[in-house]
Design a protein around this motif. Sequence first.
Motif, mmCIF file in Angstrom:
data_model
loop_
_atom_site.group_PDB
_atom_site.id
_atom_site.type_symbol
_atom_site.label_atom_id
_atom_site.label_comp_id
_atom_site.label_asym_id
_atom_site.label_seq_id
_atom_site.Cartn_x
_atom_site.Cartn_y
_atom_site.Cartn_z
ATOM 1 N N GLU A 80 69.251 4.362 -34.097
ATOM 2 C CA GLU A 80 70.012 5.308 -33.264
ATOM 3 C C GLU A 80 69.114 6.215 -32.426
ATOM 4 O OE1 GLU A 80 72.196 9.555 -34.050
ATOM 5 O OE2 GLU A 80 71.610 8.273 -35.709
ATOM 6 N N LYS A 81 68.054 6.723 -33.027
ATOM 7 C CA LYS A 81 67.219 7.693 -32.318
ATOM 8 C C LYS A 81 66.441 7.078 -31.156
ATOM 9 C CE LYS A 81 63.504 7.355 -35.796
ATOM 10 N NZ LYS A 81 64.275 6.625 -36.824
ATOM 11 N N THR A 90 68.735 5.833 -26.652
ATOM 12 C CA THR A 90 68.644 6.404 -25.310
ATOM 13 C C THR A 90 67.368 5.970 -24.602
ATOM 14 O OG1 THR A 90 69.943 8.337 -26.006
ATOM 15 C CG2 THR A 90 68.652 8.551 -23.982
ATOM 16 N N GLU A 149 75.655 8.857 -23.048
ATOM 17 C CA GLU A 149 76.592 9.201 -24.115
ATOM 18 C C GLU A 149 76.554 8.308 -25.352
ATOM 19 O OE1 GLU A 149 80.545 9.519 -22.532
ATOM 20 O OE2 GLU A 149 79.869 10.458 -20.675
ATOM 21 N N ASP A 194 74.994 9.590 -28.762
ATOM 22 C CA ASP A 194 75.725 10.729 -29.327
ATOM 23 C C ASP A 194 77.055 10.292 -29.931
ATOM 24 O OD1 ASP A 194 75.937 13.611 -29.763
ATOM 25 O OD2 ASP A 194 77.560 13.538 -28.282
ATOM 26 N N HIS A 251 76.381 8.445 -33.191
ATOM 27 C CA HIS A 251 76.002 9.355 -34.276
ATOM 28 C C HIS A 251 77.214 10.099 -34.830
ATOM 29 C CE1 HIS A 251 73.264 11.970 -36.530
ATOM 30 N NE2 HIS A 251 74.097 12.950 -36.223
ATOM 31 N N LYS A 252 78.061 10.615 -33.946
ATOM 32 C CA LYS A 252 79.223 11.380 -34.391
ATOM 33 C C LYS A 252 80.216 10.525 -35.166
ATOM 34 C CE LYS A 252 79.054 14.905 -30.761
ATOM 35 N NZ LYS A 252 79.705 15.463 -29.550
ATOM 36 N N LYS A 271 75.756 16.191 -40.702
ATOM 37 C CA LYS A 271 74.734 16.215 -39.660
ATOM 38 C C LYS A 271 73.488 16.962 -40.128
ATOM 39 C CE LYS A 271 77.940 16.068 -35.751
ATOM 40 N NZ LYS A 271 78.444 16.810 -34.580
ATOM 41 N N ASN A 322 69.881 15.358 -40.408
ATOM 42 C CA ASN A 322 68.791 15.904 -39.612
ATOM 43 C C ASN A 322 67.654 16.405 -40.488
ATOM 44 O OD1 ASN A 322 70.055 15.391 -37.173
ATOM 45 N ND2 ASN A 322 71.123 17.355 -37.154
#
Length: 251
Positions: free
Chosen positions: A79-80, A83, A112, A115, A118-119, A128, A132
Amino acid sequence: MREEMKEVPFNGSTLLGVRDESGQVWLAVKKACLDIGLTEGQADRQIKNLRSDVVFDGNVTDLNVKFDGQVRKIVFIAEKFVTLWLAKISLTPSMQRKNPDAVKKLLKYQLEAADVLHKAFYKTEEQKDMFNSNMGLEGQIVGIQVQINSMENMMCEQMEKLENVIDSMTLSTRQQQKLYQAAKDRINILLGGAHSVHYKENARSYFINLWNNFKERYSCGSYKDLNPRYYNEAFAFISAWEYVGQHEEVI
């Protein structure tokens, strides 16, 4: 925590995501490519690029997931890094003309997708914060490594450009004059001075011979085309030069 898979609604389609046992979230690469509007071949190319790019080393993996009614081995990206990967995708002018929707979709994914993904897996603030906390240090390290890799790539590109500039340089008019004077001085010495009979009879062939040897030594069309990096060395060559046989070529 058991492995969890979700199809997350996004931009008229879905993001295929997986949260593994460590809590890391992953995005299915090929499905995202096809949903953006890339062809099968282009999607496969993206997967190949991800596997070969050191920036994504350890953050692209194959996972066996049940999708479309059957268990499949699918390539996922962490995920990280979603982008960063999407930012590296560029659409050719031809594709932009033929499929303008792909441009809009790609931009929306770049802005988007990570994000939203992740949500979908970490809906509450508590989840979260826990995620994190667990991933923060690793994320900082990865971020620093990405910056280092980017700087190294930038430095390599700049060095390559500098080398290209240097390779294409030639002597200034003043440097050409000094080099030519050095050749005259050397031939004067070898032929006993500019006023000697030997000089008047042989100077022309000596100049031809010297410059042909010079061009062969430095792989240039003329002494005027010499790369400046060999400028000082060229004086040593001329000062040690001896007549080695006449050539027909004239400079």
